[in-house]
Design an enzyme around this catalytic site. Structure first.
Site, PDB file in Angstrom:
ATOM      1  N   GLU A 102      47.065 -10.351  98.369  1.00 59.00           N
ATOM      2  CA  GLU A 102      47.088 -11.119  97.116  1.00 59.00           C
ATOM      3  C   GLU A 102      48.342 -10.801  96.297  1.00 59.00           C
ATOM      4  O   GLU A 102      48.615  -9.633  95.980  1.00 59.00           O
ATOM      5  CB  GLU A 102      45.827 -10.807  96.290  1.00 59.00           C
ATOM      6  CG  GLU A 102      45.750 -11.661  95.037  1.00 59.00           C
ATOM      7  CD  GLU A 102      44.398 -11.592  94.325  1.00 59.00           C
ATOM      8  OE1 GLU A 102      43.368 -11.335  94.985  1.00 59.00           O
ATOM      9  OE2 GLU A 102      44.385 -11.802  93.102  1.00 59.00           O
TER      10      GLU A 102
ATOM     11  N   LYS B  82      35.946  -7.674  90.206  1.00 63.71           N
ATOM     12  CA  LYS B  82      36.750  -8.113  91.357  1.00 63.71           C
ATOM     13  C   LYS B  82      38.204  -7.718  91.128  1.00 63.71           C
ATOM     14  O   LYS B  82      38.898  -7.263  92.038  1.00 63.71           O
ATOM     15  CB  LYS B  82      36.608  -9.629  91.550  1.00 63.71           C
ATOM     16  CG  LYS B  82      37.259 -10.178  92.812  1.00 63.71           C
ATOM     17  CD  LYS B  82      38.716 -10.544  92.662  1.00 63.71           C
ATOM     18  CE  LYS B  82      39.278 -11.146  93.936  1.00 63.71           C
ATOM     19  NZ  LYS B  82      40.719 -11.396  93.862  1.00 63.71           N
TER      20      LYS B  82
ATOM     21  N   ASP C 211      36.934   3.040 104.395  1.00 65.96           N
ATOM     22  CA  ASP C 211      35.959   1.963 104.592  1.00 65.96           C
ATOM     23  C   ASP C 211      35.865   1.120 103.314  1.00 65.96           C
ATOM     24  O   ASP C 211      35.212   1.513 102.342  1.00 65.96           O
ATOM     25  CB  ASP C 211      34.607   2.614 104.943  1.00 65.96           C
ATOM     26  CG  ASP C 211      33.524   1.598 105.231  1.00 65.96           C
ATOM     27  OD1 ASP C 211      33.647   0.431 104.835  1.00 65.96           O
ATOM     28  OD2 ASP C 211      32.518   2.000 105.859  1.00 65.96           O
TER      29      ASP C 211
ATOM     30  N   HIS D 275      50.547 -17.032  88.201  1.00 69.16           N
ATOM     31  CA  HIS D 275      50.123 -17.492  89.527  1.00 69.16           C
ATOM     32  C   HIS D 275      50.924 -18.721  89.925  1.00 69.16           C
ATOM     33  O   HIS D 275      51.345 -18.864  91.060  1.00 69.16           O
ATOM     34  CB  HIS D 275      48.636 -17.862  89.518  1.00 69.16           C
ATOM     35  CG  HIS D 275      47.762 -16.651  89.640  1.00 69.16           C
ATOM     36  ND1 HIS D 275      46.395 -16.722  89.742  1.00 69.16           N
ATOM     37  CD2 HIS D 275      48.055 -15.338  89.688  1.00 69.16           C
ATOM     38  CE1 HIS D 275      45.903 -15.506  89.835  1.00 69.16           C
ATOM     39  NE2 HIS D 275      46.886 -14.653  89.797  1.00 69.16           N
TER      40      HIS D 275
END
Ligand code: MEV
Length: 425
Positions: A85, A263, A279, A377
């Site tokens: 990202e 997130k 992990d 963005h």
């Protein structure tokens, strides 16, 4: 309908290149073009990849960036981050720069203890059974520690016992928690072995039948903590600060917002976890379960104003990362990333990751409370669109800039602008 069946007997026994050929054949794809793509496994040798998972046909490369400006517990760090990202690495660098001069991040850790659960069902007298298990704490300690003498030698091993009664539709379950200090290991293997070993003993002490024996990813005895104060002047003033606090309060009160807020935190956390071969799913599961520990899903971070009017942020997050075992030890890049950070213990790594998560959240809240994410963005997206339109070299930046200027980041507009640019317009 294709007459190709996905039932390929002995697929796992083939070599990596044989598997690639079979897969391309199956998909009706040209081997010549795609085979090299699969067989170029980059910094993870195919033979090693083939040992890590099953049915390997290649590797999937993800960009690895390095976050700069991080001052954590008085020490400078360059932190490798693996993510696909855009803006994630830049966000951490920016957030860290704005608190570098005022001292950076302070971190701590609640411990390195993991929990294994042993589920006992079909017990007629669960309250009695609970005490019967608790009475055997010394036997349990001995049995658990005997499973992993190396861990005990390194200062880890069995620490505590909890037995919980859980009312379920099929009856009361007696759930034993083995609390084990796993030190520099993530600990899944160690605690699973202990739970497995203990199962028949628990049945004999308490009656009933053991079903599950498995660690819990809600690693709430392995909390990494980080805090930091951003001077109000360094972040653009009191209005920015207050907007960020209100953005945080939104996440605190609303699960729809909290999911996105967390997130964003995990953008940073997962990138370091992945770069170090740990992990990612274990960390994600633990973080989200912890965020819901009060019975509703909420923010993993906390933001407030200090007496002096500065912005104070903090994070507390389960962080079951290790330095030994699995991909952490085997993946050459994971080893290199740990060396770049000069990591000496799992605890140190966990604390660095918590600081990165906090920095990531700071950056997201700041951009959301000010210009919004779309502007940034869109300028990155516009470069991709310019590339797709066929722009080359310095045409890319010029077309991208024009798209942002026009406020329309679309391929047809990019093609038009590129034509105009080439025509000298
Ligand atoms: C995007 O990957 C992450 C953000 O949505 C996080 C947030 O909204 O806090 C920007």
């Amino acid at each position: 309908m294709s007459n190709n069946s996905s039932r390929i007997s002995g697929f796992h026994k083939l070599s990596v290149s044989e598997r690639v050929q079979r897969v391309l054949q199956y998909a009706g794809l040209p081997a010549g073009e795609l085979e090299p793509l699969f067989l170029n496994t980059g910094n993870l040798p195919a033979a090693l990849a083939d040992q890590l998972i099953e049915n390997v046909v290649g590797t999937m490369n993800i960009p690895l960036g390095v976050a700069t400006n991080l001052l954590i517990d008085g020490r400078d760090y360059l932190v490798p981050m693996a993510t696909e990202e855009s803006s994630v690495v830049a966000a951490v660098c920016n957030a860290a720069r704005q608190c570098y001069d005022s001292g950076g991040f302070i971190t701590s850790m609640s411990g390195t203890q993991m929990i294994a659960q042993v589920q006992l069902v079909g017990v007629p007298d669960p309250a009695n059974a609970r005490l019967a298990i608790l009475e055997h704490i010394d036997d349990i300690r001995r049995l658990c520690d005997a499973c992993d003498p190396v861990l005990v030698k390194l200062g880890g091993g069995f620490r505590d016992l909890e037995v919980r009664l859980i009312e379920a539709a099929s009856g009361t379950m007696v759930v034993t928690h083995l609390i084990v200090d796993t030190r520099d290991a993530m600990g899944a293997n160690a605690v699973n072995t202990m739970a497995e070993t203990l199962a028949p003993h628990i049945e004999s002490w308490a009656g009933g039948r053991v079903r599950l024996r498995i660690l819990s990813n809600l690693a709430d005895r392995r909390l990494a903590r980080a805090r930091c104060v951003w001077p109000v002047d360094a972040i653009g003033g009191a209005d920015v600060r207050d907007g960020m606090i209100q953005a945080y309060e939104f996440a605190q009160m609303d699960p729809y917002r909290a999911a996105t807020h967390n997130k964003g935190i995990m953008n940073g956390v997962t990138a370091v976890v992945l770069a170090t071969g740990n992990d990612t799913r274990a960390i994600e599961a633990g973080a989200h379960a912890y965020a819901a520990r009060r019975g509703w899903y909420s923010s993993l971070t906390h933001w407030e104003v200090t007496r002096e009017g500065h912005l104070a942020g903090s994070i507390e997050i389960p962080m079951a990362v290790g330095l030994v075992g699995g991909a952490t030890r085997l993946h050459p890049m994971a080893g290199a990333c740990l060396k770049i950070m000069r990591i000496e213990s799992a605890e140190q790594l966990a604390r660095v990751i918590a600081a990165v998560g906090l920095a990531q959240n700071f950056a997201a809240l700041k951009v959301l409370a000010t210009e919004g994410v779309q502007k940034g963005h869109m300028s990155l997206h516009s470069q991709n669109i310019a590339l797709m339109a066929g722009a080359q070299g310095d045409e890319i930046a010029r077309v991208a800039h024009r798209l942002v200027e026009l406020g329309t980041v679309r391929i047809d507009v990019a093609e038009r602008e590129l034509r105009a640019l080439r025509a000298g317009g």
